[in-house]
Design a protein around this motif. Structure first.
Motif: not given
Length: 91
Positions: A46-48, A73-77
């Protein structure tokens, strides 16, 4: 909070069953009931802004290891939340 092992019932209860690395993803796919293996995915799919697909162990990343993993983790979240919102709008 308490940690626990993922069980077969989690694939009925949750829309996503996420793993941090391929070894754990393989385990999730083995315990998934027939037809629900697609719920098991790598979190970093899900990371962009990160191309990595496995979350590295921050202890081996030097002084910046934890910061790097937090960024991933923040990117994927954020990407996961975007997908959930899009799925909800399609209903």
């Amino acid at each position: 909070l308490r940690g626990r092992q993922v069980g077969e019932a989690d694939f009925s209860r949750f829309d996503y069953v996420l793993a941090m690395d391929k070894a754990n993803l393989d385990i999730l796919k083995r315990i998934a009931p027939p037809g629900s293996g697609k719920k098991a995915r790598l979190f970093l799919e899900f990371a962009r802004h990160h191309v990595e697909r496995e979350v590295p162990d921050p202890y081996y990343g030097g002084s910046d290891g934890f910061e790097r993993v937090l960024d991933m983790a923040e990117d994927a979240a954020e990407g996961l939340l975007q997908e959930i919102r899009q799925r909800q709008l399609q209903k």
